[in-house]
Structures are given as structure tokens and as C-alpha cells.
Design a protein around this motif. Structure first.
Motif, PDB file in Angstrom:
ATOM      1  N   THR A 139      10.491   8.764 -15.443  1.00  0.00           N
ATOM      2  CA  THR A 139      11.409   7.638 -15.321  1.00  0.00           C
ATOM      3  C   THR A 139      10.622   6.343 -15.215  1.00  0.00           C
ATOM      4  OG1 THR A 139      11.434   7.886 -12.925  1.00  0.00           O
ATOM      5  CG2 THR A 139      13.140   9.051 -14.161  1.00  0.00           C
ATOM      6  N   LEU A 140      11.256   5.234 -15.609  1.00  0.00           N
ATOM      7  CA  LEU A 140      10.578   3.949 -15.585  1.00  0.00           C
ATOM      8  C   LEU A 140      10.183   3.548 -14.167  1.00  0.00           C
ATOM      9  CD1 LEU A 140      12.667   1.908 -18.195  1.00  0.00           C
ATOM     10  CD2 LEU A 140      10.397   2.935 -18.489  1.00  0.00           C
ATOM     11  N   LEU A 141      11.086   3.808 -13.197  1.00  0.00           N
ATOM     12  CA  LEU A 141      10.823   3.442 -11.815  1.00  0.00           C
ATOM     13  C   LEU A 141      10.916   4.694 -10.949  1.00  0.00           C
ATOM     14  CD1 LEU A 141      12.802   0.085 -11.476  1.00  0.00           C
ATOM     15  CD2 LEU A 141      10.330   0.376 -11.575  1.00  0.00           C
ATOM     16  N   ALA A 167       0.829  -1.202   0.000  1.00  0.00           N
ATOM     17  CA  ALA A 167       0.000   0.000   0.000  1.00  0.00           C
ATOM     18  C   ALA A 167       0.865   1.255   0.000  1.00  0.00           C
ATOM     19  CB  ALA A 167      -0.938  -0.007   1.207  1.00  0.00           C
ATOM     20  N   LYS A 168       1.930   1.254   0.800  1.00  0.00           N
ATOM     21  CA  LYS A 168       2.814   2.415   0.866  1.00  0.00           C
ATOM     22  C   LYS A 168       3.549   2.626  -0.447  1.00  0.00           C
ATOM     23  CE  LYS A 168       4.765   5.747   3.197  1.00  0.00           C
ATOM     24  NZ  LYS A 168       3.976   6.910   3.701  1.00  0.00           N
ATOM     25  N   TYR A 169       3.999   1.537  -1.076  1.00  0.00           N
ATOM     26  CA  TYR A 169       4.708   1.652  -2.348  1.00  0.00           C
ATOM     27  C   TYR A 169       3.791   2.238  -3.424  1.00  0.00           C
ATOM     28  CZ  TYR A 169       7.837   0.462  -6.196  1.00  0.00           C
ATOM     29  OH  TYR A 169       8.660   0.526  -7.292  1.00  0.00           O
ATOM     30  N   GLU A 170       2.545   1.800  -3.427  1.00  0.00           N
ATOM     31  CA  GLU A 170       1.585   2.333  -4.397  1.00  0.00           C
ATOM     32  C   GLU A 170       1.380   3.832  -4.193  1.00  0.00           C
ATOM     33  OE1 GLU A 170      -3.004   1.549  -5.975  1.00  0.00           O
ATOM     34  OE2 GLU A 170      -2.153   0.336  -4.358  1.00  0.00           O
ATOM     35  N   GLN A 171       1.250   4.265  -2.932  1.00  0.00           N
ATOM     36  CA  GLN A 171       1.083   5.689  -2.646  1.00  0.00           C
ATOM     37  C   GLN A 171       2.293   6.496  -3.099  1.00  0.00           C
ATOM     38  OE1 GLN A 171       0.319   6.005   1.546  1.00  0.00           O
ATOM     39  NE2 GLN A 171      -1.604   4.864   1.448  1.00  0.00           N
ATOM     40  N   LEU A 172       3.493   5.999  -2.796  1.00  0.00           N
ATOM     41  CA  LEU A 172       4.711   6.717  -3.172  1.00  0.00           C
ATOM     42  C   LEU A 172       4.866   6.782  -4.688  1.00  0.00           C
ATOM     43  CD1 LEU A 172       7.228   5.273  -0.542  1.00  0.00           C
ATOM     44  CD2 LEU A 172       6.222   7.564  -0.577  1.00  0.00           C
ATOM     45  N   THR A 173       4.512   5.695  -5.373  1.00  0.00           N
ATOM     46  CA  THR A 173       4.611   5.675  -6.829  1.00  0.00           C
ATOM     47  C   THR A 173       3.662   6.683  -7.456  1.00  0.00           C
ATOM     48  OG1 THR A 173       5.257   3.340  -6.791  1.00  0.00           O
ATOM     49  CG2 THR A 173       4.438   4.224  -8.878  1.00  0.00           C
ATOM     50  N   ALA A 199       5.044  10.192  -6.776  1.00  0.00           N
ATOM     51  CA  ALA A 199       6.217  10.491  -7.582  1.00  0.00           C
ATOM     52  C   ALA A 199       5.850  10.692  -9.050  1.00  0.00           C
ATOM     53  CB  ALA A 199       7.243   9.371  -7.445  1.00  0.00           C
ATOM     54  N   THR A 200       4.889   9.919  -9.543  1.00  0.00           N
ATOM     55  CA  THR A 200       4.459  10.045 -10.932  1.00  0.00           C
ATOM     56  C   THR A 200       3.778  11.382 -11.164  1.00  0.00           C
ATOM     57  OG1 THR A 200       4.174   7.644 -11.076  1.00  0.00           O
ATOM     58  CG2 THR A 200       3.108   8.980 -12.760  1.00  0.00           C
ATOM     59  N   ARG A 201       2.930  11.794 -10.236  1.00  0.00           N
ATOM     60  CA  ARG A 201       2.266  13.092 -10.373  1.00  0.00           C
ATOM     61  C   ARG A 201       3.277  14.230 -10.351  1.00  0.00           C
ATOM     62  NH1 ARG A 201      -1.479  11.016  -6.556  1.00  0.00           N
ATOM     63  NH2 ARG A 201      -0.519  12.323  -4.951  1.00  0.00           N
ATOM     64  N   THR A 202       4.240  14.152  -9.440  1.00  0.00           N
ATOM     65  CA  THR A 202       5.261  15.198  -9.337  1.00  0.00           C
ATOM     66  C   THR A 202       6.094  15.269 -10.604  1.00  0.00           C
ATOM     67  OG1 THR A 202       5.382  14.872  -6.949  1.00  0.00           O
ATOM     68  CG2 THR A 202       7.214  16.030  -7.984  1.00  0.00           C
ATOM     69  N   SER A 203       6.464  14.105 -11.138  1.00  0.00           N
ATOM     70  CA  SER A 203       7.284  14.068 -12.349  1.00  0.00           C
ATOM     71  C   SER A 203       6.536  14.655 -13.537  1.00  0.00           C
ATOM     72  CB  SER A 203       7.694  12.630 -12.653  1.00  0.00           C
ATOM     73  OG  SER A 203       8.419  12.544 -13.855  1.00  0.00           O
ATOM     74  N   SER A 204       5.247  14.363 -13.669  1.00  0.00           N
ATOM     75  CA  SER A 204       4.479  14.858 -14.809  1.00  0.00           C
ATOM     76  C   SER A 204       4.269  16.362 -14.733  1.00  0.00           C
ATOM     77  CB  SER A 204       3.131  14.134 -14.880  1.00  0.00           C
ATOM     78  OG  SER A 204       2.355  14.419 -13.722  1.00  0.00           O
ATOM     79  N   VAL A 205       4.242  16.916 -13.544  1.00  0.00           N
ATOM     80  CA  VAL A 205       4.068  18.362 -13.385  1.00  0.00           C
ATOM     81  C   VAL A 205       5.369  19.099 -13.645  1.00  0.00           C
ATOM     82  CG1 VAL A 205       3.590  20.183 -11.703  1.00  0.00           C
ATOM     83  CG2 VAL A 205       2.129  18.158 -11.791  1.00  0.00           C
TER      84      VAL A 205
END
Length: 243
Positions: free
Chosen positions: A70-72, A48-54, A57-63
């Protein structure tokens, strides 16, 4: 075969028979089940924590960037190895409890815990699924600190990961020969794992336990705080065996 080879083979046969006896002991099975249940609960929290962090991080990267992310976005841990114990029964028919001072001849064990990541990797299979057909070899390399020489080897134990994401191996704490009275033997144990591919052409890889769950409770003494059970980092397992 030399005398040393025969002695080594005999010691390994004794260790293997002891390991099988421990594995079939209902008290050891209860210990393994308890550890598996707790690790499974911790893993669900990790997922659950990994999903939240992913997602974060994905939202931050897209903004922040107009290019591809990045892939990971969050580091991915494929597998880990840790050690728990040692454990020894408090009586002939009593449960196995934490104990680092062991009398020679009494049953005692470590648990080698192999964990594989069940989180899907890039939307595909998880590390646990990818590694499921792999074989592994677990062993405990021991140093006899009394003489600073090689001590008894725990294992090796060869197995296949299979389904799920947790594998636990029972490693008997052996002291052959038993120490003489008034000459207890201090052992330092390093647990390693060697991963083998399911077929030729796949590169093997290996690791060693950097985490040791020390389950002993040490009460306060002379004004110093007690030590509660917990993980010890970058420290080998230390056991005292007495005659």
C-alpha cells in the motif's frame, strides 16, 4: 452601522490590542518558547517512531503479499490543533501559570497550537512543507453557560504557516462586560481553525481542537486522587471569570 455592530467592533478592537500586548510580553514569549521546545522534542520522537513503524509495516507487507504494498503502510497525520491553558500571572510581574479561575480585567490567555507533520510524504515533501504557504484563521467560539448564549469571541487570528511545523497563537480570555460581584461567569470555549489555500482553485479545509492540555494540578481531596496536568479528549476549555 447598528449599535450592536459598533459594540462588536469595539470589543474586537479591545481584544486585538490585548492580544498584541500579550504577544510582546516577555513572560508570554518565554511560555511560548517553552511550549515550542517541548513540542519539537516530542515531534523528533514521533518522527523516529513513524520511521520504525513504516519500515516494519513495509517488511511485513512484502513478506505476506506478492503484489505491491500500500502507498501508506502507516496512517499519516497531516496536521493537528490543540489548546493549552488558560494561563494567568500570579502577580503583577510574575510568570504566567495555569489557572482556570480568572479575575476580570487581569491578563489571561490560551495557546492555540497548530502542528504540521514534518515527516516526508511518500518520499516527497512533508505536510509541513506543502502547507507552508497556506493561510489559516484561528478563533475561539465561546458559550456563556450562565445564560446559555454566545459569549465573547477569541480572535479571529489570521496568519500564514510559513517555515517549520509549529505555529502558536495567543488567544486572550476576555469577558466583556465583566461579571458583577457574586455572579461569576462560566465560559466554555471551542477553538477552531479554517485553512485557506495560497491561491484560488484550492479547496479550503477546517478543523477544531479535540485535545485540550489542562495544565492545572488538582491536589487529592477527601480520599480522592489528585488530577495531574495532561490532555483532556473531546472536552472544551472551561473557564470561570469573576468580578
Amino acid at each position: 452601522m447598528t449599535a450592536d455592530d459598533a459594540s462588536s467592533a469595539s470589543a474586537h478592537a479591545v481584544e486585538e490590542q490585548t492580544r498584541k500586548t500579550l504577544q510582546e510580553d516577555p513572560r508570554v514569549q518565554a511560555l511560548v518558547d517553552n511550549v515550542t521546545t517541548k513540542l519539537t522534542a516530542y515531534t523528533r520522537q514521533y518522527e523516529a517512531k513513524y520511521e520504525q513503524l513504516t519500515e516494519r509495516a513495509t517488511r511485513t507487507s512484502s513478506v505476506e503479499t506478492a503484489g505491491p504494498s500500500t502507498l501508506l503502510p502507516v496512517p499519516y497525520l497531516w496536521f493537528d490543533l490543540m489548546v493549552m491553558g488558560p494561563f494567568e500571572p500570579i502577580a503583577a510581574d510574575g510568570p504566567y501559570i495555569p489557572h482556570r479561575i480568572i479575575r476580570a480585567g487581569r491578563p489571561a490567555l490560551l495557546l492555540a497550537v497548530l502542528w504540521r507533520n514534518p515527516v516526508p510524504l511518500l518520499g516527497g515533501p512533508s505536510a509541513a512543507q506543502i502547507m507552508s504557504p497556506f493561510q489559516y484563521v484561528v478563533r475561539g467560539q465561546t458559550i456563556d453557560l450562565n445564560s446559555v448564549t454566545n459569549g465573547p469571541v477569541l480572535g479571529p487570528v489570521t496568519n500564514t504557516f510559513g517555515r517549520g511545523f509549529i505555529n502558536l497563537e495567543v488567544l486572550p480570555v476576555m469577558s466583556i462586560p465583566a461579571p458583577a460581584q457574586a455572579e461569576p461567569r462560566m465560559l466554555e470555549i471551542h477553538v477552531t481553525v479554517d485553512m485557506l489555500g495560497p491561491g484560488p482553485g484550492l479547496p479550503p479545509f477546517a478543523g477544531f481542537a479535540t485535545r485540550w492540555f489542562q495544565p492545572d494540578l488538582q491536589p487529592p481531596f477527601l480520599g480522592q486522587p489528585g488530577v495531574i496536568p495532561g490532555f483532556v479528549e473531546e472536552t472544551p476549555v472551561r473557564v470561570l471569570v469573576y468580578g
